[in-house]
Design an enzyme around this catalytic site. Structure first.
Site, PDB file in Angstrom:
ATOM      1  N   ARG A   1      -8.152  12.712  12.333  1.00  0.00           N
ATOM      2  CA  ARG A   1      -6.906  12.498  12.920  1.00  0.00           C
ATOM      3  C   ARG A   1      -5.963  13.757  12.632  1.00  0.00           C
ATOM      4  NH1 ARG A   1      -5.221   7.332   9.285  1.00  0.00           N
ATOM      5  NH2 ARG A   1      -3.381   7.258  10.659  1.00  0.00           N
TER       6      ARG A   1
ATOM      7  N   LYS B   1      -4.406   6.329  14.971  1.00  0.00           N
ATOM      8  CA  LYS B   1      -4.574   5.548  13.488  1.00  0.00           C
ATOM      9  C   LYS B   1      -5.967   5.788  12.919  1.00  0.00           C
ATOM     10  CE  LYS B   1      -0.202   4.645  13.051  1.00  0.00           C
ATOM     11  NZ  LYS B   1       0.730   5.399  11.996  1.00  0.00           N
TER      12      LYS B   1
ATOM     13  N   ARG C   1      -7.041  -2.894   9.710  1.00  0.00           N
ATOM     14  CA  ARG C   1      -6.014  -3.638  10.252  1.00  0.00           C
ATOM     15  C   ARG C   1      -6.871  -4.488  11.539  1.00  0.00           C
ATOM     16  NH1 ARG C   1      -2.432  -3.836   6.644  1.00  0.00           N
ATOM     17  NH2 ARG C   1      -1.638  -1.838   5.766  1.00  0.00           N
TER      18      ARG C   1
ATOM     19  N   LYS D   1       0.687  -1.464  -0.141  1.00  0.00           N
ATOM     20  CA  LYS D   1      -0.069  -0.021  -0.087  1.00  0.00           C
ATOM     21  C   LYS D   1       0.840   1.295  -0.049  1.00  0.00           C
ATOM     22  CE  LYS D   1      -2.890   1.130   3.538  1.00  0.00           C
ATOM     23  NZ  LYS D   1      -2.702   2.407   4.014  1.00  0.00           N
ATOM     24  N   SER D   2       1.847   1.437   0.934  1.00  0.00           N
ATOM     25  CA  SER D   2       2.725   2.509   0.931  1.00  0.00           C
ATOM     26  C   SER D   2       3.367   2.635  -0.364  1.00  0.00           C
ATOM     27  CB  SER D   2       3.755   2.255   2.175  1.00  0.00           C
ATOM     28  OG  SER D   2       3.223   2.289   3.459  1.00  0.00           O
TER      29      SER D   2
ATOM     30  N   SER E   1       7.592   8.951  12.008  1.00  0.00           N
ATOM     31  CA  SER E   1       6.494   8.785  10.999  1.00  0.00           C
ATOM     32  C   SER E   1       6.738   9.142   9.601  1.00  0.00           C
ATOM     33  CB  SER E   1       5.345  10.051  11.360  1.00  0.00           C
ATOM     34  OG  SER E   1       4.431  10.106  10.206  1.00  0.00           O
TER      35      SER E   1
ATOM     36  N   GLN F   1       4.835   9.399   7.399  1.00  0.00           N
ATOM     37  CA  GLN F   1       3.731  10.409   6.714  1.00  0.00           C
ATOM     38  C   GLN F   1       4.437  11.553   6.826  1.00  0.00           C
ATOM     39  OE1 GLN F   1      -0.100   9.365   7.899  1.00  0.00           O
ATOM     40  NE2 GLN F   1      -0.069   7.325   6.828  1.00  0.00           N
TER      41      GLN F   1
ATOM     42  N   ARG G   1      -6.178   2.174  18.195  1.00  0.00           N
ATOM     43  CA  ARG G   1      -5.719   0.933  18.110  1.00  0.00           C
ATOM     44  C   ARG G   1      -5.392   0.099  19.254  1.00  0.00           C
ATOM     45  NH1 ARG G   1      -2.736   0.491  12.042  1.00  0.00           N
ATOM     46  NH2 ARG G   1      -4.755   0.813  11.028  1.00  0.00           N
TER      47      ARG G   1
ATOM     48  N   ASP H   1       1.970  -0.905  12.189  1.00  0.00           N
ATOM     49  CA  ASP H   1       0.658  -1.599  11.789  1.00  0.00           C
ATOM     50  C   ASP H   1       0.173  -2.782  12.122  1.00  0.00           C
ATOM     51  OD1 ASP H   1       0.136   1.048  10.766  1.00  0.00           O
ATOM     52  OD2 ASP H   1       0.980   0.476   8.756  1.00  0.00           O
TER      53      ASP H   1
HETATM   54  C1  S3P Z   1       2.474   4.895   6.552  1.00  0.00           C
HETATM   55  C2  S3P Z   1       3.070   5.356   7.537  1.00  0.00           C
HETATM   56  C3  S3P Z   1       2.671   4.860   8.861  1.00  0.00           C
HETATM   57  C4  S3P Z   1       1.684   3.658   8.808  1.00  0.00           C
HETATM   58  C5  S3P Z   1       0.518   3.711   7.786  1.00  0.00           C
HETATM   59  C6  S3P Z   1       1.339   4.016   6.184  1.00  0.00           C
HETATM   60  C7  S3P Z   1       2.961   5.502   5.056  1.00  0.00           C
HETATM   61  O1  S3P Z   1       1.878   5.866   9.363  1.00  0.00           O
HETATM   62  O2  S3P Z   1       0.930   3.513   9.790  1.00  0.00           O
HETATM   63  O3  S3P Z   1      -0.213   2.762   7.734  1.00  0.00           O
HETATM   64  O4  S3P Z   1       2.694   4.833   3.987  1.00  0.00           O
HETATM   65  O5  S3P Z   1       3.915   6.388   5.099  1.00  0.00           O
HETATM   66  P1  S3P Z   1       2.793   7.108  10.346  1.00  0.00           P
HETATM   67  O6  S3P Z   1       3.617   7.922   9.163  1.00  0.00           O
HETATM   68  O7  S3P Z   1       1.638   7.956  10.656  1.00  0.00           O
HETATM   69  O8  S3P Z   1       3.391   6.447  11.388  1.00  0.00           O
END
Ligand code: S3P
Length: 429
Positions: free
Chosen positions: A124, A343, A389, A23-24, A168, A170, A347, A316
């Protein structure tokens, strides 16, 4: 898709599985190819709702994408300066990765854009990306300060050196993507290493990205060139079958072409420490990411304590690790996992309440949980809290429950794993 699924206790899981595309990496492949020059062909793309939200956002900004909703996607890149102001609000659905990473790209655009999402995404925290983007010069407005819907009016970015308060990917990726549009070098430093797919993929498209210790530097205004990308199988999606095969008696399962990026493979480290039997074969590299086949056998686990940087590498998978811990000999403690509270759902609270409903002895901590081992998961009714999840972790709990388990609110599984229930039942003998 039914809103609830009942999973019966099983033993003897057998089979070979190709987990869906990561996915990422699927998200990043579309985002980066959209602002690259030329065409990018993406194979084994994940056609889950989250990644489709990313595709739709770029289509709304004038990018042509062929094959949306399938595993073979072609993106016709428009270059760093080719995106158009979207004519409507961009809907990111349930996808935090879409909203936070695309914010970085929108911050570099001299136009007005608004992003929204479902109830979970609108609750969020977005201040974690709004703050660095404002420091770079973007105007970012949110509801109650920094909640989505988020409005961004960008352009004219300056580079920053930024220390993220939490590890993170993200946040890090948002800043690196914004850094592509700034004149000069943008640096982001994390307290622990989060997944590095953005760095790897930006490098493969021709950006100048340097990783040193916990800092990442990107030079602005690179020439990004489209090329072909093969997305590895998603280790997070593979994990459900991995843990199912370990926990169900007399099982033997092979998981093919699983991405084993060390920043993502923490669950393997944890299971190994608990005594799980997983062997890795056929190591190779695909599109700059390590990949291997995993052979898994039923194993007796022992309880362990998990904390520190390992938590970031398996964030995750922690609800699933908690399911595994119920079957271990002895107690398992998970700490330093407070990020789980923000999340798709909280969770920590959801894992504790749902596993307790199924009969587990589990105690909630501010930043984790303590799980008593010893088996004895009765089963019954539980809910995913709308979190994919959670839904898949509770399905694995059903396999090892005494009386079967009904998981409610399971449509969310389609955000990351369309076809999950069919793959699961293909292992039944
Ligand atoms: C992700 C980063 C993670 C992960 C999410 C996907 C990404 O989140 O939990 O499912 O694709 O960069 P965080 O950056 O908030 O930890």
């Amino acid at each position: 898709m039914a809103e609830k699924v009942t999973v019966q206790p099983k033993s003897g899981l057998r089979g070979e599985i190709w987990p869906p595309g990561d996915k990422s990496i699927s998200h990043r492949s579309v985002m980066i190819s959209a602002i690259a020059e030329g065409m990018t062909e993406i194979e084994n793309f994940l056609p889950g709702q989250d990644c489709i939200a990313t595709i739709r956002a770029f289509e709304n900004m004038g990018v042509t994408v062929e094959g949306a909703g399938t595993k073979s996607v072609r993106v016709h890149g428009v270059g760093l300066d080719g995106l158009k102001e979207p004519g409507d609000v961009l809907d990111m659905g349930n996808s935090g990765t879409s909203m936070r990473l695309i914010s970085g790209i929108l911050a570099g655009q001299p136009f007005y854009s608004v992003m929204t999402g479902d109830g979970s995404l609108r609750s969020r925290p977005m201040n974690r990306i709004a703050e660095p983007l404002r420091l770079m010069g973007a105007r970012v407005y949110g509801r109650k300060g920094d909640l989505a819907p988020l409005t961004i009016v960008g352009g004219g970015l300056k580079p920053i050196h930024y220390r993220t308060p939490v590890a993170s990917a993200q946040i890090k990726s948002c800043i690196l993507l914004a850094g592509l549009f700034a004149d000069g070098e943008t640096v982001v430093t994390e307290p622990a290493e989060s997944r590095d797919h953005t760095e790897r993929m930006l490098g493969s498209f021709g950006a100048d990205v340097v990783s040193r210790d916990l800092s990442r530097r990107v030079k602005g205004r690179p020439r990004l060139a489209g090329h072909s990308v093969i997305v590895p199988g998603d280790i997070s999606s593979a994990s459900y079958f991995l843990v199912a095969a370990i926990l169900c008696r007399d099982s033997e399962v092979v998981l093919r072409s699983v991405g084993l990026n060390p920043t993502r493979a923490g669950l393997l480290e944890a299971l190994e420490a608990m005594g799980g039997q997983v062997s890795l074969e056929n190591h190779r590299e695909e599109s700059g990411e390590p990949v291997a086949d995993l052979h898994v056998r039923s194993s007796q686990l022992k309880g362990r304590d998990f904390r520190g940087d390992l938590i970031v590498r398996m964030l995750d998978e922690i609800p699933l690790l908690a399911v595994a811990a119920t079957q271990a000999a002895g107690e398992t403690t998970i700490r330093d996992a407070a990020e789980l509270r923000v999340k798709e759902t909280d969770r920590i609270a959801a894992t504790v309440s749902e596993l307790r409903r199924l009969g587990a002895q589990i105690e909630e901590l501010d930043d984790g949980m303590i799980i008593a081992g010893g088996g004895g998961l009765k089963g019954g009714e539980c809910t995913s809290h709308g979190d994919h999840r959670m839904a898949m972790s509770l399905a694995v709990a059903g396999l090892i429950s005494e009386t079967g388990t009904t998981v409610h609110d399971v449509a969310c599984v389609n955000t990351s794993f369309p076809g999950f229930w069919d793959v699961l039942s293909s292992l039944y003998t």
